[in-house]
Design a protein around this motif. Structure first.
Motif, PDB file in Angstrom:
ATOM      1  N   GLY A  82       0.818  -1.197   0.000  1.00  0.00           N
ATOM      2  CA  GLY A  82       0.000   0.000   0.000  1.00  0.00           C
ATOM      3  C   GLY A  82       0.857   1.255   0.000  1.00  0.00           C
ATOM      4  N   PRO A  83       0.245   2.423  -0.115  1.00  0.00           N
ATOM      5  CA  PRO A  83       1.000   3.679  -0.183  1.00  0.00           C
ATOM      6  C   PRO A  83       1.859   3.956   1.039  1.00  0.00           C
ATOM      7  CG  PRO A  83      -1.358   4.081   0.130  1.00  0.00           C
ATOM      8  CD  PRO A  83      -1.214   2.639  -0.185  1.00  0.00           C
ATOM      9  N   GLU A  84       1.508   3.367   2.199  1.00  0.00           N
ATOM     10  CA  GLU A  84       2.311   3.621   3.398  1.00  0.00           C
ATOM     11  C   GLU A  84       3.589   2.791   3.416  1.00  0.00           C
ATOM     12  OE1 GLU A  84      -0.077   3.010   6.812  1.00  0.00           O
ATOM     13  OE2 GLU A  84      -1.403   4.721   6.418  1.00  0.00           O
ATOM     14  N   ARG A  85       3.532   1.534   2.926  1.00  0.00           N
ATOM     15  CA  ARG A  85       4.696   0.649   2.971  1.00  0.00           C
ATOM     16  C   ARG A  85       5.584   0.766   1.746  1.00  0.00           C
ATOM     17  NH1 ARG A  85       3.854  -4.495   2.464  1.00  0.00           N
ATOM     18  NH2 ARG A  85       5.891  -5.006   3.340  1.00  0.00           N
ATOM     19  N   ARG A  86       5.033   1.185   0.624  1.00  0.00           N
ATOM     20  CA  ARG A  86       5.804   1.161  -0.621  1.00  0.00           C
ATOM     21  C   ARG A  86       7.066   2.023  -0.565  1.00  0.00           C
ATOM     22  NH1 ARG A  86       1.950   1.902  -5.112  1.00  0.00           N
ATOM     23  NH2 ARG A  86       1.589  -0.320  -4.786  1.00  0.00           N
ATOM     24  N   PRO A  87       7.031   3.248  -0.039  1.00  0.00           N
ATOM     25  CA  PRO A  87       8.271   4.050  -0.019  1.00  0.00           C
ATOM     26  C   PRO A  87       9.417   3.363   0.723  1.00  0.00           C
ATOM     27  CG  PRO A  87       6.369   5.442   0.418  1.00  0.00           C
ATOM     28  CD  PRO A  87       5.869   4.030   0.447  1.00  0.00           C
ATOM     29  N   GLY A  88       9.111   2.683   1.832  1.00  0.00           N
ATOM     30  CA  GLY A  88      10.156   1.995   2.565  1.00  0.00           C
ATOM     31  C   GLY A  88      10.747   0.840   1.774  1.00  0.00           C
ATOM     32  N   LEU A  89       9.887   0.081   1.088  1.00  0.00           N
ATOM     33  CA  LEU A  89      10.372  -1.031   0.269  1.00  0.00           C
ATOM     34  C   LEU A  89      11.207  -0.519  -0.898  1.00  0.00           C
ATOM     35  CD1 LEU A  89       7.169  -3.287   0.184  1.00  0.00           C
ATOM     36  CD2 LEU A  89       9.263  -3.655   1.504  1.00  0.00           C
ATOM     37  N   VAL A  90      10.776   0.583  -1.483  1.00  0.00           N
ATOM     38  CA  VAL A  90      11.531   1.172  -2.593  1.00  0.00           C
ATOM     39  C   VAL A  90      12.914   1.606  -2.110  1.00  0.00           C
ATOM     40  CG1 VAL A  90      11.676   3.201  -4.090  1.00  0.00           C
ATOM     41  CG2 VAL A  90       9.566   1.873  -3.986  1.00  0.00           C
ATOM     42  N   ALA A  91      12.964   2.291  -0.974  1.00  0.00           N
ATOM     43  CA  ALA A  91      14.247   2.763  -0.447  1.00  0.00           C
ATOM     44  C   ALA A  91      15.184   1.598  -0.139  1.00  0.00           C
ATOM     45  CB  ALA A  91      14.015   3.604   0.808  1.00  0.00           C
ATOM     46  N   ALA A  92      14.641   0.525   0.426  1.00  0.00           N
ATOM     47  CA  ALA A  92      15.465  -0.639   0.740  1.00  0.00           C
ATOM     48  C   ALA A  92      16.004  -1.294  -0.525  1.00  0.00           C
ATOM     49  CB  ALA A  92      14.649  -1.646   1.555  1.00  0.00           C
ATOM     50  N   PHE A  93      15.185  -1.352  -1.552  1.00  0.00           N
ATOM     51  CA  PHE A  93      15.625  -1.960  -2.806  1.00  0.00           C
ATOM     52  C   PHE A  93      16.731  -1.129  -3.452  1.00  0.00           C
ATOM     53  CE2 PHE A  93      15.644  -2.860  -7.288  1.00  0.00           C
ATOM     54  CZ  PHE A  93      15.460  -4.228  -7.347  1.00  0.00           C
ATOM     55  N   VAL A  94      16.545   0.191  -3.486  1.00  0.00           N
ATOM     56  CA  VAL A  94      17.548   1.067  -4.094  1.00  0.00           C
ATOM     57  C   VAL A  94      18.886   0.927  -3.367  1.00  0.00           C
ATOM     58  CG1 VAL A  94      18.172   3.465  -4.545  1.00  0.00           C
ATOM     59  CG2 VAL A  94      15.828   2.689  -4.974  1.00  0.00           C
ATOM     60  N   ALA A  95      18.841   0.816  -2.044  1.00  0.00           N
ATOM     61  CA  ALA A  95      20.069   0.706  -1.255  1.00  0.00           C
ATOM     62  C   ALA A  95      20.683  -0.686  -1.322  1.00  0.00           C
ATOM     63  CB  ALA A  95      19.779   1.059   0.205  1.00  0.00           C
ATOM     64  N   GLY A  96      19.899  -1.683  -1.715  1.00  0.00           N
ATOM     65  CA  GLY A  96      20.390  -3.051  -1.699  1.00  0.00           C
ATOM     66  C   GLY A  96      20.644  -3.662  -3.053  1.00  0.00           C
ATOM     67  N   ASP A  97      19.595  -4.145  -3.719  1.00  0.00           N
ATOM     68  CA  ASP A  97      19.762  -4.973  -4.906  1.00  0.00           C
ATOM     69  C   ASP A  97      19.704  -4.218  -6.232  1.00  0.00           C
ATOM     70  OD1 ASP A  97      20.042  -7.222  -3.379  1.00  0.00           O
ATOM     71  OD2 ASP A  97      17.913  -7.738  -3.428  1.00  0.00           O
ATOM     72  N   ALA A  98      19.695  -2.909  -6.208  1.00  0.00           N
ATOM     73  CA  ALA A  98      19.513  -2.154  -7.444  1.00  0.00           C
ATOM     74  C   ALA A  98      20.593  -2.455  -8.475  1.00  0.00           C
ATOM     75  CB  ALA A  98      19.475  -0.654  -7.148  1.00  0.00           C
ATOM     76  N   VAL A  99      21.842  -2.484  -8.036  1.00  0.00           N
ATOM     77  CA  VAL A  99      22.937  -2.664  -8.997  1.00  0.00           C
ATOM     78  C   VAL A  99      22.944  -4.059  -9.624  1.00  0.00           C
ATOM     79  CG1 VAL A  99      25.448  -2.731  -9.267  1.00  0.00           C
ATOM     80  CG2 VAL A  99      24.372  -0.850  -8.030  1.00  0.00           C
ATOM     81  N   PRO A 100      22.989  -5.142  -8.848  1.00  0.00           N
ATOM     82  CA  PRO A 100      23.056  -6.460  -9.496  1.00  0.00           C
ATOM     83  C   PRO A 100      21.788  -6.852 -10.237  1.00  0.00           C
ATOM     84  CG  PRO A 100      22.791  -6.702  -7.127  1.00  0.00           C
ATOM     85  CD  PRO A 100      23.072  -5.256  -7.379  1.00  0.00           C
ATOM     86  N   ALA A 101      20.646  -6.218  -9.911  1.00  0.00           N
ATOM     87  CA  ALA A 101      19.376  -6.650 -10.503  1.00  0.00           C
ATOM     88  C   ALA A 101      18.870  -5.752 -11.615  1.00  0.00           C
ATOM     89  CB  ALA A 101      18.308  -6.724  -9.403  1.00  0.00           C
ATOM     90  N   ILE A 102      19.521  -4.613 -11.881  1.00  0.00           N
ATOM     91  CA  ILE A 102      18.921  -3.606 -12.746  1.00  0.00           C
ATOM     92  C   ILE A 102      18.652  -4.100 -14.159  1.00  0.00           C
ATOM     93  CG2 ILE A 102      21.129  -2.609 -13.463  1.00  0.00           C
ATOM     94  CD1 ILE A 102      17.784  -0.768 -12.738  1.00  0.00           C
TER      95      ILE A 102
END
Length: 294
Positions: free
Chosen positions: A61-81
């Motif tokens: 939902g709109p409340e949880r999505r920003p946190g999940l997005v931030a975690a993804f950008v900080a974590g798996d963004a490079v190897p998964a892009i």
């Protein structure tokens, strides 16, 4: 430093072994470095590896999505892009916008591609900022994205846009970026239209993720997407190159044209033809064709 291994990716008795060897081996799929979506067999593995994270973002939902997005950008963004750029759920637009701020320019470059396909006009201001990036390949891609996004949302168009582009042209020395900025100036003034000549092939997976799949060539589309039918879009008008003005200078068609090499053990589909007595493979150097008036 090794990345933290999410618990859901450990399986059974292999868990202790994976933890013990985390500093020596990467847990991401083999061949997941840049361009791995073009490597035989690595494409599907990379998609499946990252799909649960993306499905969680889509379902949040709109409340949880920003946190999940931030975690993804900080974590798996490079190897998964290289896989992430192929997903098309509208709910992923916040993720792709966030990826535009990533420190690695290649992540932002791939995110722009997805943003174009999702026609996310809200990303136009950030794409505009990237016109001033230090990396010319990202400036080039940002200009193309601005051309495509210009008609997506009037509300997000930068003020004094044409004057800004002309000022950038005065400073720009890269010929490929200059060409894209010239196209952007024409788009802003209304003398250039973007024409879509075919629909992107997309499939909806069982987990709800929308993916534009990997195709070896269009003739294999029905193997990947059962029932696929090509859906060309009629162009606004035809034309001949005779109608174009004479070129006043020569620009190489691709950056580093003719310099890219791939060892024979690495297959860049669909350009898998072996050359140099089997030592290298064709990397897709066929970039043009003779046309009337060329």
């Amino acid at each position: 430093m090794a990345r933290r291994i999410p618990a859901r990716r450990l399986r059974g008795g292999l868990a202790l072994l994976l933890v013990a060897t985390a500093f020596a081996l990467s847990v991401r799929p083999a061949g997941a470095e840049w361009g791995a979506d073009l490597e035989r067999g690595a494409d599907a593995e990379l998609v499946e590896w990252i799909a649960p994270d993306l499905a969680a973002i889509v379902a949040a939902g709109p409340e949880r999505r920003p946190g999940l997005v931030a975690a993804f950008v900080a974590g798996d963004a490079v190897p998964a892009i290289e896989a992430v750029k192929r997903f098309r759920n509208p709910e992923l637009r916040p993720l792709f916008r966030a990826l535009l701020d990533h420190a690695d320019w290649r992540v932002a470059h791939r995110a722009l591609l997805a943003i174009e396909r999702l026609e996310d006009g809200a990303a136009l201001p950030r794409a505009w900022d990237l016109l001033g990036h230090a990396e010319p390949r990202l400036r080039e891609k940002a200009a193309i994205s601005c051309v495509r996004l210009w008609g997506a949302s009037d509300a997000h168009r930068p003020a004094r846009a044409r004057q800004d582009v002309l000022a950038r042209l005065d400073r720009e020395t890269d010929p490929l970026v200059r060409t894209c900025l010239e196209a952007l100036a024409r788009r802003i003034e209304g003398s250039l239209r973007v024409e879509r000549v075919a629909d992107e092939v997309r499939v909806t997976r069982e987990d709800g993720l929308v993916l534009t799949p990997y195709l070896r060539r269009m003739s294999t589309a029905r193997e990947v997407v059962p029932g696929f039918e090509a859906n060309p879009v009629a162009r606004i008008r035809g034309g001949s190159v005779d109608e174009l003005p004479l070129a006043t200078r020569w620009t190489a068609p691709l950056r580093d044209f003719g310099e890219e090499k791939a060892p024979a053990g690495r297959v860049l589909q669909p350009f898998g033809y072996r050359r140099n007595r089997g030592r290298t493979v064709h990397t897709g150097a066929d970039v043009g064709a003779l046309m009337e008036g060329a």
